[in-house]
Design an enzyme around this catalytic site. Structure first.
Site, PDB file in Angstrom:
ATOM      1  N   HIS A 207     -22.882 -18.062 -32.358  1.00 43.85           N
ATOM      2  CA  HIS A 207     -23.550 -17.378 -31.215  1.00 43.85           C
ATOM      3  C   HIS A 207     -21.770 -16.472 -31.087  1.00 43.85           C
ATOM      4  O   HIS A 207     -21.331 -15.570 -30.753  1.00 43.85           O
ATOM      5  CB  HIS A 207     -22.725 -18.150 -30.056  1.00 43.85           C
ATOM      6  CG  HIS A 207     -22.484 -17.729 -28.619  1.00 43.85           C
ATOM      7  ND1 HIS A 207     -21.825 -18.300 -27.995  1.00 43.85           N
ATOM      8  CD2 HIS A 207     -24.200 -17.389 -28.546  1.00 43.85           C
ATOM      9  CE1 HIS A 207     -22.139 -17.053 -27.019  1.00 43.85           C
ATOM     10  NE2 HIS A 207     -23.024 -16.587 -27.084  1.00 43.85           N
ATOM     11  N   GLY A 525     -12.151  16.768 -10.999  1.00 44.49           N
ATOM     12  CA  GLY A 525     -11.480  15.498 -10.739  1.00 44.49           C
ATOM     13  C   GLY A 525     -13.119  14.758 -10.427  1.00 44.49           C
ATOM     14  O   GLY A 525     -12.754  14.549  -9.247  1.00 44.49           O
ATOM     15  N   CYS A 591     -11.701  16.214 -16.198  1.00 41.67           N
ATOM     16  CA  CYS A 591     -10.443  15.144 -16.621  1.00 41.67           C
ATOM     17  C   CYS A 591     -10.638  13.994 -15.507  1.00 41.67           C
ATOM     18  O   CYS A 591      -9.608  12.973 -16.024  1.00 41.67           O
ATOM     19  CB  CYS A 591      -9.111  16.033 -16.143  1.00 41.67           C
ATOM     20  SG  CYS A 591      -8.590  16.791 -14.304  1.00 41.67           S
TER      21      CYS A 591
HETATM   22  C1  PEP Z   1      -9.656  13.346 -10.781  1.00 46.43           C
HETATM   23  O1  PEP Z   1      -9.850  12.742  -9.077  1.00 46.43           O
HETATM   24  O2  PEP Z   1     -10.806  12.607 -11.209  1.00 46.43           O
HETATM   25  C2  PEP Z   1      -8.593  12.845 -11.251  1.00 46.43           C
HETATM   26  C3  PEP Z   1      -8.504  13.082 -12.828  1.00 46.43           C
HETATM   27  O3  PEP Z   1      -8.032  12.880 -10.963  1.00 46.43           O
HETATM   28  P1  PEP Z   1      -6.802  11.346 -10.442  1.00 46.43           P
HETATM   29  O4  PEP Z   1      -7.668  10.320 -11.360  1.00 46.43           O
HETATM   30  O5  PEP Z   1      -4.957  11.538 -10.632  1.00 46.43           O
HETATM   31  O6  PEP Z   1      -6.856  11.629  -8.831  1.00 46.43           O
END
Ligand code: PEP
Ligand code: MG
Length: 639
Positions: A207, A525, A591
């Protein structure tokens, strides 16, 4: 049925490394349950070669036939009755990421599968496992016992003997190694919480081994030299006694149990891994960049194949201990003149930061985002500070110090917000304190000019966060351009620096045609966009109610980890279309954390984004996932 009867399990390739060799274990005069339950430690399959050479040869022949037929690594169960071999079951074998990569690449070489199939054979999320630390071979280690190398990678932690303890200690931020005679499904929460698992009984199919391998956690099992005493909360390995809370390290690749902490080295990518990722690069359309805030992160992500930095969060640079006093000074300033003094001190530091990152990413784009966080995050906790001041007063502390701390407290209270995530952050800071953004822009441009002067090829991009309207962006863009022009005049160097925006508010999405007219690029973002679209606080929701939403099937996934395609995704799609309607060639990146999530990457591919940007260690995951998205779409079209 006696000593010429037995049973076992085997893989046609090593499920740990992918090496092409029969790999498994068996027991004579035993039942299948004895092999897998960890009651007796089974023998390696290679011993069968000596014990029953003809049966072993027959088994090898059948194993190879089954693998060729299914064109995949097989997990076999067999039994031997009075020397005669019977196959009980065959199926595709579960494997570590390393094994999946090696087996897939080798099978292309053997003509069993195509490159495209090889890419789809490796689960993108799983290759994270390959990127974990291992023990520095040059470091001195005191190996106190050896067990089976059940799941690769190495880990250090404090010994715990109970799954509940493991979970509790990990919750407080502790790193633990869970030590058990064997594990059962009841221990899952402890396995999840631990850095690694060590058991004294059981084989590679026990396991602990199977579960740890699936999770990509180091595991050493069947370490019979360990004498575990749960009551006394200790184990002995020969003359060495290890108590609960003592530090040990385990190496799941070699099976070593080591006393104390050891030096780890960052993972290197195997040749097969590089080959597979090269194939993925030939197929994927999405670019892959990294979120990196330091030259080291930038360098590492470049080694992992990042094609630039998609997000450099400059607030992380403000948090360094040598800068905080200056940042305090900047925030505490009552006048612009006072603030300028602090900013002048920060300027060379920031310039140095940007110089380092741009140099590490020379020739590749680096998107530097202007300061985002709420200002009060830089000031001390108001409650703690109030207590400190009260104590100073009670003990007749230095009046000067009390006055200084009082002033900080007043300012921190002034800056306090009830909803800081919806507050005075992002470009709102640039609107109210243009001098802060001006300093950052100057530092970025001067670093770029310096690198150009030294013969480098910086590809700097400036990004403005939390934008909600074209007018807001236009104002900030103009401020940036003014700084750009003055640096150009001072240095005589002409600079082409795109200025773009994050798209992380619903309003920005629905007005993206207007915003697109004043932005050179968009970068979604999705962390904030998820927060503001669902109305879920990104600081609280995951700990408070998202698990209940998933359990009650209101949500399929945590929307902060896997993009909510129907809601947030629709906004992203709309913003892309609106942006392209005014600027057909506009670069569209993402991002947020979703940039490293395979499921979300598929959506970004289908939506036609230009690139994803994710944390350095997830760059290989993103490269593979982006290729898989292309292949999945091709398969869907063919169907
Ligand atoms: C987001 O808001 O997706 C971003 C990349 O900025 P932060 O996470 O720094 O607010
Ligand atoms: Mg954000």
């Amino acid at each position: 049925m006696g000593e010429n009867s037995g049973t076992g399990v085997a893989f046609t390739r090593s499920p740990a490394t992918g090496e092409k060799a029969l790999y498994g274990e068996y027991l004579m005069n035993a039942q299948g349950e004895d092999v897998v339950a960890g009651i007796r430690t089974p023998h390696p399959i290679s011993m069968l070669k000596e014990e029953m050479p003809e049966t072993y040869e027959e088994f090898g022949r059948v194993a190879s036939l089954l693998e060729k037929h299914y064109r995949d690594m097989q997990d076999l169960e067999f039994t031997i009755e009075h020397g005669r071999l019977y196959m009980l079951q065959t199926r595709s074998g579960k494997r570590t990421a390393a094994a999946a990569v090696k087996a897939a690449v080798d099978m292309v070489g053997e003509g069993l599968i195509s490159k495209e199939e090889a890419i789809t054979r490796v689960e993108a999320a799983q290759i994270d496992q390959l990127l974990h630390p291992r023990i520095d071979p040059n470091s001195k280690t005191e190996v106190i016992a050896k067990g089976l190398p059940a799941s690769p990678g190495a880990a250090t932690g404090k010994v715990v003997f109970d799954a509940d303890d493991a979970a509790a200690k990990a919750k407080d931020g502790g790193k633990v190694i869970l030590v058990r005679t064997e594990t059962t499904p009841d221990d899952i929460h402890g396995i999840v919480a631990a850095q690694g698992i060590l058991t004294s009984r059981g084989g590679m199919t026990s396991h602990a081994a199977v579960v740890a391998r699936g999770m990509g956690k180091p595991c050493v099992c069947g370490c019979e030299a360990l004498l575990i005493n749960y009551n006394a909360k200790l184990f002995r390995a020969g003359a060495v006694e290890v108590k609960e809370g003592d530090l040990i390290s385990i190496d799941g690749t070699t099976g070593s149990v080591i006393l104390g902490e050891v030096k780890m080295i960052a993972p290197e990518l195997s040749d097969e891994f590089r080959i597979l990722l090269d194939w993925a690069d030939q197929i994927r359309r999405l670019g892959v960049r990294a979120n990196a805030d330091t030259p080291l992160d930038a360098e590492r992500s470049r080694q992992f194949g990042a094609e630039g930095v998609g997000l450099c969060r400059t607030e992380h640079m403000f948090m360094a201990s040598d800068r905080l006093p200056i940042v305090h000074e900047m925030i505490m300033s009552e006048t612009i003149e006072e603030r300028t003094v602090a900013l002048d001190k920060l300027l060379p530091m920031q310039q140095g930061d940007f110089y380092g990152i741009l140099k590490a990413m020379d020739g590749l784009p680096v998107t530097i985002r202007l300061l985002d966080p709420p200002l009060h995050e830089f000031l001390p906790n108001t409650e703690e500070l109030a207590i400190e001041i009260a104590k100073l007063r009670l003990t007749n502390g230095d009046p000067g110090e009390i006055e200084r701390k009082d002033a900080i407290l007043r300012r921190a209270r002034q800056l306090h917000e009830f909803n800081p995530m919806l507050g005075h952050r992002g470009c709102r800071l640039g609107v109210t304190h243009p001098e802060i953004y001006a300093m950052q822009v100057r530092a970025i441009i001067q670093a770029t000019a310096q690198l150009l002067h030294e013969g480098y090829h910086p590809e700097t991009e400036i990004m403005i966060p939390v934008v909600m309207s074209a007018i807001e962006l236009k104002l900030l863009r103009t401020q940036c351009e003014e700084v750009l022009q003055s640096v150009e005049q001072e240095t005589g160097v002409h600079l082409e620096i795109p200025i773009g925006t994050m798209i992380e508010l619903p309003r920005a999405c629905v007005t993206a045609d207007e915003i697109g007219k004043v932005s050179d690029f968009f970068s979604f973002g999705t962390n904030d966009l998820t927060q503001t679209t669902l109305g879920f606080s990104r600081d609280d929701a995951e700990g408070k109610f998202i698990p209940a939403y998933i359990e009650k099937k209101i949500l399929a996934n945590n929307p902060f980890a896997v993009l909510d395609r129907d809601g947030v995704g629709k906004l992203v799609k709309m913003a892309c279309e609106l942006g392209r309607s005014v600027s057909p060639e506009i670069k569209l990146g993402i991002c947020g954390e979703h940039g490293g999530d395979p499921n979300s990457i598929e959506f970004f591919h289908l939506t036609g984004l230009t690139y994803v940007s994710c944390s350095p260690f997830r760059v290989p995951v993103a490269r593979l996932a982006a290729a898989q998205a292309v292949l999945r779409k091709c398969i869907a079209i063919e169907e």
